[in-house]
Design a protein around this motif. Structure first.
Motif, PDB file in Angstrom:
ATOM      1  N   LYS A  22       0.833  -1.207   0.000  1.00 34.59           N
ATOM      2  CA  LYS A  22       0.000   0.000   0.000  1.00 34.59           C
ATOM      3  C   LYS A  22       0.862   1.250   0.000  1.00 34.59           C
ATOM      4  O   LYS A  22       0.598   2.207  -0.719  1.00 34.59           O
ATOM      5  CB  LYS A  22      -0.920   0.012   1.228  1.00 34.59           C
ATOM      6  N   GLU A  23       1.896   1.222   0.815  1.00 35.26           N
ATOM      7  CA  GLU A  23       2.788   2.379   0.919  1.00 35.26           C
ATOM      8  C   GLU A  23       3.632   2.539  -0.343  1.00 35.26           C
ATOM      9  O   GLU A  23       3.907   3.653  -0.778  1.00 35.26           O
ATOM     10  CB  GLU A  23       3.675   2.231   2.155  1.00 35.26           C
ATOM     11  N   GLN A  24       4.050   1.405  -0.934  1.00 36.80           N
ATOM     12  CA  GLN A  24       4.841   1.431  -2.162  1.00 36.80           C
ATOM     13  C   GLN A  24       4.112   2.192  -3.258  1.00 36.80           C
ATOM     14  O   GLN A  24       4.700   3.000  -3.968  1.00 36.80           O
ATOM     15  CB  GLN A  24       5.082   0.014  -2.689  1.00 36.80           C
ATOM     16  N   VAL A  25       2.832   1.897  -3.387  1.00 35.89           N
ATOM     17  CA  VAL A  25       2.027   2.506  -4.443  1.00 35.89           C
ATOM     18  C   VAL A  25       1.974   4.013  -4.282  1.00 35.89           C
ATOM     19  O   VAL A  25       2.201   4.767  -5.236  1.00 35.89           O
ATOM     20  CB  VAL A  25       0.599   1.903  -4.451  1.00 35.89           C
ATOM     21  N   CYS A  26       1.692   4.472  -3.072  1.00 37.93           N
ATOM     22  CA  CYS A  26       1.586   5.919  -2.840  1.00 37.93           C
ATOM     23  C   CYS A  26       2.924   6.619  -3.047  1.00 37.93           C
ATOM     24  O   CYS A  26       2.970   7.708  -3.630  1.00 37.93           O
ATOM     25  CB  CYS A  26       1.038   6.178  -1.434  1.00 37.93           C
ATOM     26  N   GLU A  27       3.999   5.992  -2.613  1.00 36.57           N
ATOM     27  CA  GLU A  27       5.334   6.581  -2.782  1.00 36.57           C
ATOM     28  C   GLU A  27       5.722   6.639  -4.259  1.00 36.57           C
ATOM     29  O   GLU A  27       6.237   7.648  -4.736  1.00 36.57           O
ATOM     30  CB  GLU A  27       6.366   5.789  -1.980  1.00 36.57           C
ATOM     31  N   PHE A  28       5.474   5.559  -4.993  1.00 32.80           N
ATOM     32  CA  PHE A  28       5.781   5.519  -6.420  1.00 32.80           C
ATOM     33  C   PHE A  28       5.000   6.601  -7.159  1.00 32.80           C
ATOM     34  O   PHE A  28       5.549   7.322  -7.995  1.00 32.80           O
ATOM     35  CB  PHE A  28       5.453   4.134  -6.991  1.00 32.80           C
ATOM     36  N   ALA A  29       3.710   6.713  -6.853  1.00 30.96           N
ATOM     37  CA  ALA A  29       2.866   7.722  -7.508  1.00 30.96           C
ATOM     38  C   ALA A  29       3.400   9.127  -7.245  1.00 30.96           C
ATOM     39  O   ALA A  29       3.429   9.970  -8.145  1.00 30.96           O
ATOM     40  CB  ALA A  29       1.427   7.593  -7.032  1.00 30.96           C
TER      41      ALA A  29
ATOM     42  N   SER B  12      -8.696  -2.315   3.435  1.00 27.95           N
ATOM     43  CA  SER B  12      -8.935  -2.346   2.002  1.00 27.95           C
ATOM     44  C   SER B  12      -7.779  -1.650   1.311  1.00 27.95           C
ATOM     45  O   SER B  12      -7.440  -0.518   1.643  1.00 27.95           O
ATOM     46  CB  SER B  12     -10.248  -1.636   1.684  1.00 27.95           C
ATOM     47  N   PHE B  13      -7.184  -2.348   0.354  1.00 26.99           N
ATOM     48  CA  PHE B  13      -6.076  -1.788  -0.414  1.00 26.99           C
ATOM     49  C   PHE B  13      -6.524  -0.504  -1.107  1.00 26.99           C
ATOM     50  O   PHE B  13      -5.874   0.529  -1.010  1.00 26.99           O
ATOM     51  CB  PHE B  13      -5.599  -2.826  -1.436  1.00 26.99           C
ATOM     52  N   SER B  14      -7.662  -0.585  -1.804  1.00 30.49           N
ATOM     53  CA  SER B  14      -8.149   0.578  -2.547  1.00 30.49           C
ATOM     54  C   SER B  14      -8.508   1.728  -1.620  1.00 30.49           C
ATOM     55  O   SER B  14      -8.272   2.885  -1.938  1.00 30.49           O
ATOM     56  CB  SER B  14      -9.338   0.201  -3.433  1.00 30.49           C
ATOM     57  N   ASP B  15      -9.054   1.412  -0.443  1.00 34.25           N
ATOM     58  CA  ASP B  15      -9.404   2.449   0.524  1.00 34.25           C
ATOM     59  C   ASP B  15      -8.141   3.168   1.020  1.00 34.25           C
ATOM     60  O   ASP B  15      -8.116   4.392   1.151  1.00 34.25           O
ATOM     61  CB  ASP B  15     -10.168   1.829   1.696  1.00 34.25           C
ATOM     62  N   TYR B  16      -7.086   2.401   1.268  1.00 31.28           N
ATOM     63  CA  TYR B  16      -5.820   2.998   1.698  1.00 31.28           C
ATOM     64  C   TYR B  16      -5.294   3.945   0.617  1.00 31.28           C
ATOM     65  O   TYR B  16      -4.888   5.075   0.919  1.00 31.28           O
ATOM     66  CB  TYR B  16      -4.778   1.909   1.994  1.00 31.28           C
ATOM     67  N   ILE B  17      -5.276   3.477  -0.631  1.00 32.63           N
ATOM     68  CA  ILE B  17      -4.774   4.297  -1.736  1.00 32.63           C
ATOM     69  C   ILE B  17      -5.610   5.568  -1.854  1.00 32.63           C
ATOM     70  O   ILE B  17      -5.079   6.671  -1.997  1.00 32.63           O
ATOM     71  CB  ILE B  17      -4.790   3.509  -3.069  1.00 32.63           C
ATOM     72  N   LEU B  18      -6.917   5.413  -1.776  1.00 30.59           N
ATOM     73  CA  LEU B  18      -7.824   6.549  -1.879  1.00 30.59           C
ATOM     74  C   LEU B  18      -7.499   7.624  -0.841  1.00 30.59           C
ATOM     75  O   LEU B  18      -7.505   8.818  -1.145  1.00 30.59           O
ATOM     76  CB  LEU B  18      -9.273   6.079  -1.720  1.00 30.59           C
ATOM     77  N   HIS B  19      -7.195   7.214   0.369  1.00 27.39           N
ATOM     78  CA  HIS B  19      -6.980   8.174   1.458  1.00 27.39           C
ATOM     79  C   HIS B  19      -5.538   8.628   1.651  1.00 27.39           C
ATOM     80  O   HIS B  19      -5.295   9.601   2.347  1.00 27.39           O
ATOM     81  CB  HIS B  19      -7.528   7.591   2.768  1.00 27.39           C
ATOM     82  N   HIS B  20      -4.582   7.942   1.038  1.00 22.04           N
ATOM     83  CA  HIS B  20      -3.179   8.300   1.258  1.00 22.04           C
ATOM     84  C   HIS B  20      -2.433   8.800   0.023  1.00 22.04           C
ATOM     85  O   HIS B  20      -1.387   9.428   0.156  1.00 22.04           O
ATOM     86  CB  HIS B  20      -2.425   7.125   1.876  1.00 22.04           C
ATOM     87  N   ALA B  21      -2.933   8.522  -1.157  1.00 22.88           N
ATOM     88  CA  ALA B  21      -2.265   9.007  -2.365  1.00 22.88           C
ATOM     89  C   ALA B  21      -2.451  10.516  -2.465  1.00 22.88           C
ATOM     90  O   ALA B  21      -3.492  11.055  -2.081  1.00 22.88           O
ATOM     91  CB  ALA B  21      -2.834   8.319  -3.596  1.00 22.88           C
ATOM     92  N   GLU B  22      -1.443  11.174  -3.011  1.00 19.89           N
ATOM     93  CA  GLU B  22      -1.501  12.630  -3.147  1.00 19.89           C
ATOM     94  C   GLU B  22      -2.084  13.067  -4.490  1.00 19.89           C
ATOM     95  O   GLU B  22      -2.061  14.241  -4.813  1.00 19.89           O
ATOM     96  CB  GLU B  22      -0.092  13.217  -2.970  1.00 19.89           C
TER      97      GLU B  22
END
Length: 153
Positions: A104-111, A136-146
């Motif tokens: 989950k963290e990898q995705v947000c950092e990469f983005a 939820s993976f998608s919920d985490y991305i939704l709330h943590h991605a910039e």
């Protein structure tokens, strides 16, 4: 580069396939597309103090075999989607396997590093109880991605 930077998260599941189809539908010729698969290596799971193994060390040979199998699987996953994108005449498409840290963290950092404008992610449709305990993976991305996140059902 004048287009948008798009990212789709794939794992071979039905929900990932839907997210992939949606990003292909949205992608314009001058957009860049990153096809990403995020995985967690055994040492990140089993050597964590939070793991059921309590931070136990893995046999080196076993660990290397498992890591190689996971890397090979991950490469096959993104290669399949990359070929599919090319068969749909998508250009400026790149594939990545993200392996450093929690998925989950990898995705947000990469983005963030790649200045992604929109992440496309499928949803598994977890029930309320499973979502509470598993997250939820998608919920985490939704709330943590910039950046913007498109959840695809």
């Amino acid at each position: 580069m004048s287009g948008k930077i798009l990212m789709v998260l794939v794992d071979g599941s039905e929900s990932a396939n839907k997210a992939f189809e949606k990003v292909i539908e949205f992608k314009k010729d001058d957009d860049t597309l990153y096809i990403c698969h995020s995985c967690q290596f055994p040492e990140q799971i089993l050597t964590s103090p939070m793991s059921p193994m309590g931070g136990a060390a893995l046999d080196i040979e076993f660990f290397e075999q498992q890591k190689k199998a996971l890397e090979d699987h991950s490469k096959r996953v993104v290669a399949k989607y990359l070929e599919e994108a090319k068969s749909k005449n998508a250009t400026n498409v790149h594939s990545f396997v993200l392996t450093a840290g929690h998925p989950k963290e990898q995705v947000c950092e990469f983005a963030k590093e790649k200045s992604v404008n929109t992440i496309f992610v499928g949803t598994r449709g977890l029930g309320a109880v499973k979502k509470l305990f598993l997250g939820s993976f998608s919920d985490y991305i939704l709330h943590h991605a910039e950046c913007d996140v498109m959840l695809v059902k």
